[in-house]
Design an enzyme around this catalytic site. Sequence first.
Site, PDB file in Angstrom:
ATOM      1  N   TYR A   1      -9.160  -0.094  -5.445  1.00  0.00           N
ATOM      2  CA  TYR A   1      -8.158   1.193  -5.872  1.00  0.00           C
ATOM      3  C   TYR A   1      -8.486   1.266  -7.308  1.00  0.00           C
ATOM      4  O   TYR A   1      -7.594   1.937  -8.117  1.00  0.00           O
ATOM      5  CB  TYR A   1      -6.960   0.349  -5.782  1.00  0.00           C
ATOM      6  CG  TYR A   1      -6.334   0.137  -4.392  1.00  0.00           C
ATOM      7  CD1 TYR A   1      -6.721   1.236  -3.551  1.00  0.00           C
ATOM      8  CD2 TYR A   1      -6.004  -0.890  -3.824  1.00  0.00           C
ATOM      9  CE1 TYR A   1      -6.221   1.192  -2.317  1.00  0.00           C
ATOM     10  CE2 TYR A   1      -5.714  -0.986  -2.581  1.00  0.00           C
ATOM     11  CZ  TYR A   1      -6.089   0.117  -1.619  1.00  0.00           C
ATOM     12  OH  TYR A   1      -5.760  -0.012  -0.252  1.00  0.00           O
TER      13      TYR A   1
ATOM     14  N   ASP B   1     -15.421  -1.308  10.174  1.00  0.00           N
ATOM     15  CA  ASP B   1     -16.378  -1.995   8.864  1.00  0.00           C
ATOM     16  C   ASP B   1     -17.201  -3.049   9.394  1.00  0.00           C
ATOM     17  O   ASP B   1     -17.001  -3.898  10.281  1.00  0.00           O
ATOM     18  CB  ASP B   1     -15.209  -2.385   7.942  1.00  0.00           C
ATOM     19  CG  ASP B   1     -14.422  -1.479   7.593  1.00  0.00           C
ATOM     20  OD1 ASP B   1     -14.436  -0.377   7.606  1.00  0.00           O
ATOM     21  OD2 ASP B   1     -13.459  -1.746   6.836  1.00  0.00           O
TER      22      ASP B   1
ATOM     23  N   GLU C   1     -14.047  -5.554  10.824  1.00  0.00           N
ATOM     24  CA  GLU C   1     -12.722  -5.155  11.269  1.00  0.00           C
ATOM     25  C   GLU C   1     -12.625  -3.765  11.591  1.00  0.00           C
ATOM     26  O   GLU C   1     -13.364  -2.957  11.092  1.00  0.00           O
ATOM     27  CB  GLU C   1     -11.603  -5.798  10.182  1.00  0.00           C
ATOM     28  CG  GLU C   1     -12.058  -4.978   8.862  1.00  0.00           C
ATOM     29  CD  GLU C   1     -10.589  -5.141   7.761  1.00  0.00           C
ATOM     30  OE1 GLU C   1      -9.496  -5.536   8.262  1.00  0.00           O
ATOM     31  OE2 GLU C   1     -10.779  -4.541   6.734  1.00  0.00           O
TER      32      GLU C   1
ATOM     33  N   ASN D   1      -9.678  -0.370  10.975  1.00  0.00           N
ATOM     34  CA  ASN D   1      -8.599  -0.174  10.428  1.00  0.00           C
ATOM     35  C   ASN D   1      -7.959   1.144  11.004  1.00  0.00           C
ATOM     36  O   ASN D   1      -8.663   1.950  11.238  1.00  0.00           O
ATOM     37  CB  ASN D   1      -8.941   0.061   8.949  1.00  0.00           C
ATOM     38  CG  ASN D   1      -9.202  -1.032   8.287  1.00  0.00           C
ATOM     39  OD1 ASN D   1      -8.504  -1.876   7.666  1.00  0.00           O
ATOM     40  ND2 ASN D   1     -10.490  -1.271   8.273  1.00  0.00           N
TER      41      ASN D   1
ATOM     42  N   GLY E   1      -7.468   4.519   4.556  1.00  0.00           N
ATOM     43  CA  GLY E   1      -7.026   5.565   3.619  1.00  0.00           C
ATOM     44  C   GLY E   1      -7.415   6.957   4.230  1.00  0.00           C
ATOM     45  O   GLY E   1      -8.669   7.121   4.767  1.00  0.00           O
TER      46      GLY E   1
ATOM     47  N   ARG F   1     -11.311   3.059  11.516  1.00  0.00           N
ATOM     48  CA  ARG F   1     -12.625   3.259  10.557  1.00  0.00           C
ATOM     49  C   ARG F   1     -12.947   1.737  11.049  1.00  0.00           C
ATOM     50  O   ARG F   1     -12.247   0.694  10.800  1.00  0.00           O
ATOM     51  CB  ARG F   1     -12.138   3.065   9.301  1.00  0.00           C
ATOM     52  CG  ARG F   1     -13.481   3.410   8.531  1.00  0.00           C
ATOM     53  CD  ARG F   1     -13.164   3.375   6.805  1.00  0.00           C
ATOM     54  NE  ARG F   1     -12.980   1.903   6.722  1.00  0.00           N
ATOM     55  CZ  ARG F   1     -11.801   1.443   5.705  1.00  0.00           C
ATOM     56  NH1 ARG F   1     -11.157   2.397   5.196  1.00  0.00           N
ATOM     57  NH2 ARG F   1     -11.972   0.137   5.533  1.00  0.00           N
TER      58      ARG F   1
ATOM     59  N   GLU G   1       0.911  -1.226   0.002  1.00  0.00           N
ATOM     60  CA  GLU G   1       0.109  -0.035  -0.114  1.00  0.00           C
ATOM     61  C   GLU G   1       0.660   1.281  -0.097  1.00  0.00           C
ATOM     62  O   GLU G   1       0.121   2.445   0.445  1.00  0.00           O
ATOM     63  CB  GLU G   1      -0.763  -0.129   1.102  1.00  0.00           C
ATOM     64  CG  GLU G   1      -1.955  -1.035   1.085  1.00  0.00           C
ATOM     65  CD  GLU G   1      -2.638  -1.393   2.441  1.00  0.00           C
ATOM     66  OE1 GLU G   1      -3.798  -0.736   2.386  1.00  0.00           O
ATOM     67  OE2 GLU G   1      -2.375  -2.285   3.119  1.00  0.00           O
TER      68      GLU G   1
ATOM     69  N   SER H   1      -6.000  -4.559   2.179  1.00  0.00           N
ATOM     70  CA  SER H   1      -6.327  -4.373   0.962  1.00  0.00           C
ATOM     71  C   SER H   1      -6.774  -5.394  -0.072  1.00  0.00           C
ATOM     72  O   SER H   1      -6.676  -5.714  -1.251  1.00  0.00           O
ATOM     73  CB  SER H   1      -4.967  -3.598  -0.058  1.00  0.00           C
ATOM     74  OG  SER H   1      -4.869  -2.578   0.702  1.00  0.00           O
TER      75      SER H   1
END
Length: 329
Positions: A229, A270, A282, A284, A288, A268, A9, A155
């Site tokens: 992406y 999810d 999960e 993060n 991003g 973040r 990443e 990712s």
Amino acid sequence: MLGGGRSSEHEVSLASSASVAEGLREAGFEVRSVVIGRDGVWRDHAGDEVSLTPGRGIPEIDVVFPVLHGPFGEDGTVQGLLETLDVPYVGAGVLASALCMDKVVSKELMGRAGIPQVDYAAVTVGRWRDEPEAVLRELEVLGLPVFVKPARLGSSVGIARVPDSGPPTLRVALEEAFRYDPIVIVEARASGIEVECSVLGNRDPIASIPGEILLAGGESGWYDYEAKYTPGGMRLVVPARISQTACERVQALAVEAFLRSGCSGLARADFFVDGETVLVNELNTMPGFTQTSVYAALFAASGIAYPELLTRLVALAVERHGFERAHSF
Ligand SMILES: Nc1ncnc2c1ncn2[C@@H]1O[C@H](COP(=O)(O)OP(=O)(O)O)[C@@H](O)[C@H]1O
Ligand SMILES: [Mg+2]
């Protein structure tokens, strides 16, 4: 400001860190950028290697913002180095960073806290090599489809969805995942839509308005690398089109998962949401982070603009450092 990093990443991180640097300047901060190469070397804006002395902080730097994603950045390793340097930094500390990178350990912890999530099983490479047939039999309880994932990556790399008929088989998916990690998690498929919620704070965090991930209808039907992406691969719908009850559940679980994991600053969270059923997927710890990324977009929709968000994160980093250092050791 730390950007780049050794993981796949790297480029995503450079985009995030450029955006964060701009936002911080807009908020009135003086920003120095350090880029970590794919080779792991830290270089300053002039391209010179950065030299660091444990315990000495980083010359001329008050707070570090590690905008790094994935292994060697979001997994506690860089955080450990920053602790050793004794410099305040934005985001989760060593343990929470490492924990949230590990899908097996984090699920074990969430399970103990009674946080709803999918059924899953962990498989080690040793066991898989020794008795594959027994492993495959044990995994039958999860039914099909299942998701097979390396335990500590991001990712969507190395992840496969094993359908009830057609390729890949569970055997093939496991072999593929073991290329990335000696520990693999196999998860029952969650139904419903994917919802994300941003969290901000230290010991008393707040949750943003939840958003919904709408896939552009890629081949796979799940949020794979390509959907993540490829420009236009996904669309964020804010607020998520879920019931009031589900929305409140998402926000409460986002905060609870954040606190249970010992996160700080930001994360973040999810989810999979199907009607009133809300499952945590999960956390993060360094999602991003461009101005249009989900994390910032959800707070913008919640009334916290990007420069303000960054300002609060820097203040939270200083607060956390002071809090930690106030204890004897
Ligand atoms: N148990 C599951 N049920 C349904 N979809 C899943 C499941 N696990 C993963 N997915 C799909 O795969 C994507 C990536 O999985 P995730 O665990 O979030 O990995 P990563 O850490 O790489 O983001 C999810 O966003 C979702 O689209
Ligand atoms: Mg994910």
